[in-house]
Design a protein around this motif. Structure first.
Motif, PDB file in Angstrom:
ATOM      1  N   ALA A 128      -6.382  -4.910   2.254  1.00  0.00           N
ATOM      2  CA  ALA A 128      -5.129  -4.202   1.983  1.00  0.00           C
ATOM      3  C   ALA A 128      -4.038  -4.767   2.876  1.00  0.00           C
ATOM      4  CB  ALA A 128      -5.302  -2.709   2.234  1.00  0.00           C
ATOM      5  N   ALA A 147      -7.572  -3.822   6.546  1.00  0.00           N
ATOM      6  CA  ALA A 147      -6.113  -3.736   6.410  1.00  0.00           C
ATOM      7  C   ALA A 147      -5.432  -4.663   7.393  1.00  0.00           C
ATOM      8  CB  ALA A 147      -5.639  -2.307   6.630  1.00  0.00           C
ATOM      9  N   SER A 206       0.261   3.137   6.455  1.00  0.00           N
ATOM     10  CA  SER A 206      -0.385   2.758   5.196  1.00  0.00           C
ATOM     11  C   SER A 206      -1.653   1.962   5.450  1.00  0.00           C
ATOM     12  CB  SER A 206       0.583   1.948   4.332  1.00  0.00           C
ATOM     13  OG  SER A 206       1.641   2.767   3.878  1.00  0.00           O
ATOM     14  N   ASP A 223      -0.075  -4.561   4.124  1.00  0.00           N
ATOM     15  CA  ASP A 223       1.148  -3.755   4.193  1.00  0.00           C
ATOM     16  C   ASP A 223       1.742  -3.857   5.596  1.00  0.00           C
ATOM     17  OD1 ASP A 223       2.373  -1.416   2.249  1.00  0.00           O
ATOM     18  OD2 ASP A 223       2.845  -1.072   4.360  1.00  0.00           O
ATOM     19  N   GLY A 282      -0.603   1.105  -4.669  1.00  0.00           N
ATOM     20  CA  GLY A 282      -1.467   0.200  -3.914  1.00  0.00           C
ATOM     21  C   GLY A 282      -2.646   0.898  -3.292  1.00  0.00           C
ATOM     22  N   LEU A 283      -2.421   2.058  -2.689  1.00  0.00           N
ATOM     23  CA  LEU A 283      -3.531   2.819  -2.106  1.00  0.00           C
ATOM     24  C   LEU A 283      -4.498   3.279  -3.189  1.00  0.00           C
ATOM     25  CD1 LEU A 283      -1.562   4.855   0.569  1.00  0.00           C
ATOM     26  CD2 LEU A 283      -3.312   3.109   1.021  1.00  0.00           C
ATOM     27  N   ALA A 339      -5.498   2.906   4.312  1.00  0.00           N
ATOM     28  CA  ALA A 339      -6.308   1.936   3.577  1.00  0.00           C
ATOM     29  C   ALA A 339      -7.647   1.707   4.260  1.00  0.00           C
ATOM     30  CB  ALA A 339      -5.544   0.619   3.441  1.00  0.00           C
ATOM     31  N   CYS A 380       0.824  -1.209   0.000  1.00  0.00           N
ATOM     32  CA  CYS A 380       0.000   0.000   0.000  1.00  0.00           C
ATOM     33  C   CYS A 380       0.854   1.253   0.000  1.00  0.00           C
ATOM     34  CB  CYS A 380      -0.968  -0.006   1.176  1.00  0.00           C
ATOM     35  SG  CYS A 380      -2.226  -1.280   1.006  1.00  0.00           S
ATOM     36  N   VAL A 384      -6.628   0.355  -3.958  1.00  0.00           N
ATOM     37  CA  VAL A 384      -7.652   0.214  -2.927  1.00  0.00           C
ATOM     38  C   VAL A 384      -8.820   1.145  -3.214  1.00  0.00           C
ATOM     39  CG1 VAL A 384      -8.180   0.632  -0.492  1.00  0.00           C
ATOM     40  CG2 VAL A 384      -6.090  -0.604  -1.120  1.00  0.00           C
TER      41      VAL A 384
END
Length: 345
Positions: free
Chosen positions: A194, A212, A201, A196, A178-179, A205, A174, A182
């Motif tokens: 998510a 997350a 992060s 990470d 990556g974010l 998320a 993330c 999401v």
């Protein structure tokens, strides 16, 4: 002009005064208002990309104002606010003819095949094919991420991953891309996990609508949320361990999308093809976004479906960008959102 100059791979770059770029006949020169700090820049600085020649200026995510137009660059004038995909397609090769400009056989890339946007100005060839006008109200700090980070996530989730409402999507890594993945998957109605190691992060998320977890807890979480695994999983980090984890979390006939670049020790990760065959998994690659897809992306940004501004962490000048680049592979260094570089600071 001032620019971040790489003179040796892996050695800290320096901010230097360099010659301003010449305007290509078929291109433009853009005064850079904002440019991104991306893990792809780190790979280029490390020497993982064969196209980089020293000395070199990094930077492939950008937004700014056209200040010079070449004689063969139709459709743009000085003063236009623009961004561009990081793949500058030729527009005529077989891939481009099929509408796949993001994998153009003759592609150019600012920050890789030529000097990039970690500078006050950048030259962009092939303007008519690749330059994207920015709608009123799309701020430069947001728009620069559309050149790679957000656009890459958009294509990976929608165009390659073919996400559908109600599916379970796992995003491994993330950072910025990556974010963004999401955000796109949540907006499309998916249940998102998510993954990470960095708490900052994971917190962002969660704020974006995901569940997350740490990498250690990912498999158990997917098992608890699904009957037989995730529908879609994306490696947005780029590592051999993440590739393996992404494939392992998928249901039969699930889809893995490789988004993160694989360089250095991770350049050729082992892939469990026995698992791929047994579960009939689909292993897919995703590389940027064609300029022809930008109108649909920008429409979703304009109507609020996507809000890339929520991913912004802070804005820095060129000197601080050097420090952030050198630290980028330190665990947690890029956590908690996106860093935008303002050359004028």
């Amino acid at each position: 002009m001032r620019a971040v100059l790489v003179e040796a791979f892996g050695e800290p770059p320096r901010v230097a005064d360099v010659e301003e770029p010449a305007c290509p006949d078929d291109g433009v020169v853009v005064a850079v208002e904002a440019t991104g700090l991306c893990r792809s820049d780190w790979h280029a600085w490390q020497g993982h990309d064969d196209g980089v020649r020293l000395p070199h200026v990094l930077g492939h995510e950008l937004a700014g104002t056209v200040v010079e137009v070449g004689p063969d660059a139709a459709g743009f004038v000085e003063g236009d606010r623009v961004t561009t995909p990081f793949v500058l397609a030729c527009g005529v090769c077989p891939a481009c003819a099929r509408g796949d400009q993001q994998v153009c056989a003759r592609q150019l890339q600012p920050g890789f095949t030529q000097w990039g946007s970690w500078a006050e100005r950048v030259a962009l060839p092939r303007a008519e094919v690749n330059l994207v006008p920015l709608p009123t109200g799309v701020e430069a700090a947001v728009a620069c991420g559309l050149g790679c980070r957000f656009a890459t996530a958009y294509r990976a989730v929608l165009e390659v991953g073919r996400v559908r409402a109600g599916e379970t999507v796992v995003v491994h890594g993330c950072g910025g891309v990556g974010l963004a993945a999401v955000m796109v998957a949540v907006a499309e109605g998916a249940q998102v996990v998510a993954v990470d190691p960095a708490a900052a992060s994971r917190a962002l998320a969660v704020d974006l609508g995901a569940t997350a977890v740490t990498p250690e807890d990912a498999a158990a979480t997917v098992s608890a949320l699904t009957a037989d695994g995730a529908d879609l999983s994306l490696d947005c980090r780029g590592s051999r361990d993440v590739v393996a984890a992404s494939l392992a979390c998928l249901r039969p006939r699930g889809r893995h999308v490789q988004v993160g670049l694989l360089g250095g020790a991770d350049a050729t990760p082992p892939v469990d093809l026995g698992l791929v065959v047994a579960r009939e998994l689909q292993v897919l690659g995703s590389h940027g976004l064609s300029a022809t897809s930008y109108p649909a992306l920008l429409a979703r940004v304009a109507d609020g479906t996507y809000a890339p501004q929520r991913l912004l962490r802070d804005e820095v000048g060129l000197e601080e960008a050097v420090r952030r680049l050198v630290a980028l592979d330190t665990p947690g260094a890029g956590a908690g959102g996106v860093t935008v570089i303002r050359p004028a600071l």
